[in-house]
Design an enzyme around this catalytic site. Sequence first.
Site, PDB file in Angstrom:
ATOM      1  N   GLY A  47       8.385  28.381 -59.359  1.00  0.00           N
ATOM      2  CA  GLY A  47       9.778  28.236 -59.733  1.00  0.00           C
ATOM      3  C   GLY A  47      10.331  26.950 -59.174  1.00  0.00           C
ATOM      4  CD  GLN A  52      13.348  23.740 -55.173  1.00  0.00           C
ATOM      5  OE1 GLN A  52      13.286  24.465 -56.147  1.00  0.00           O
ATOM      6  NE2 GLN A  52      12.415  23.715 -54.245  1.00  0.00           N
ATOM      7  CB  CYS A 100      10.438  26.926 -50.641  1.00  0.00           C
ATOM      8  SG  CYS A 100      11.707  25.978 -51.498  1.00  0.00           S
ATOM      9  CG  LEU A 101       7.341  23.741 -55.065  1.00  0.00           C
ATOM     10  CD1 LEU A 101       7.541  23.239 -56.489  1.00  0.00           C
ATOM     11  CD2 LEU A 101       5.887  23.623 -54.647  1.00  0.00           C
ATOM     12  CG  HIS A 142      12.803  31.388 -53.540  1.00  0.00           C
ATOM     13  ND1 HIS A 142      12.188  31.351 -52.304  1.00  0.00           N
ATOM     14  CD2 HIS A 142      12.868  30.083 -53.960  1.00  0.00           C
ATOM     15  CE1 HIS A 142      11.911  30.087 -51.997  1.00  0.00           C
ATOM     16  NE2 HIS A 142      12.302  29.301 -52.985  1.00  0.00           N
ATOM     17  CD  GLU A 143      12.803  28.992 -57.661  1.00  0.00           C
ATOM     18  OE1 GLU A 143      13.462  27.963 -57.449  1.00  0.00           O
ATOM     19  OE2 GLU A 143      11.677  29.189 -57.164  1.00  0.00           O
ATOM     20  CG  HIS A 146      16.478  26.538 -54.257  1.00  0.00           C
ATOM     21  ND1 HIS A 146      16.286  25.782 -53.129  1.00  0.00           N
ATOM     22  CD2 HIS A 146      15.292  27.156 -54.498  1.00  0.00           C
ATOM     23  CE1 HIS A 146      15.038  25.918 -52.703  1.00  0.00           C
ATOM     24  NE2 HIS A 146      14.409  26.756 -53.514  1.00  0.00           N
TER      25      HIS A 146
HETATM   26 NI    NI Z   1      12.355  27.205 -53.277  1.00  0.00          NI
END
Ligand code: NI
Length: 176
Positions: A47, A52, A100-101, A142-143, A146
């Site tokens: 995701g 991000q 998480c990226l 989670h997404e 953000h």
């Molecule tokens: Ni993330």
Amino acid sequence: MAVRQVLKIGNPRLLQVASPVTTFNTPELHGIIQDMFDTMAAQDGAGLAAPQIGIGLRIVIFGLEENPRYPDAETVPMTVLINPQLMALDDVVEEDWEGCLSVPGMRGLVPRFHRIRYGGFDQYGVGFQRDVEGFHARVVQHECDHLDGILYPQRIRDMRMFGYESELPGEEEEAP
Ligand code: NI
């Protein structure tokens, strides 16, 4: 279209509240979403949220099909979700491991609602709604965090359950 740089934890732009999308089906919006998919694919992510890659709009993408980073995870349909709204369908909260990226190399044990209803719009402005549970519900929570400037470490209850993936005891389930 292009793979974009993913901002990392510590960057103040990850802490900002993103703005709603007001115009759909534009070349600009399609370009952002293509860049998001390119970036997610390049990093084998499950995701990605627009903030991000430095774009302060309420856009998330997610999906998981046979991903080498998550060999045991449930599959999730590839989805573009814009201006999302979430609600828990009951009080059940589960803890599971997330990454998480924007927090590369690390994992943490994060509580999330087990069952949620989410809705929003696709890139063409078509509304949709789904009731989901488990890994799918976790990825969406989670997404969407953000978009409100929340990174998963802020949700961890016991910071002993946060660390480098290479150092933590073996865990199978992971999320974005
Ligand atoms: Ni993330």
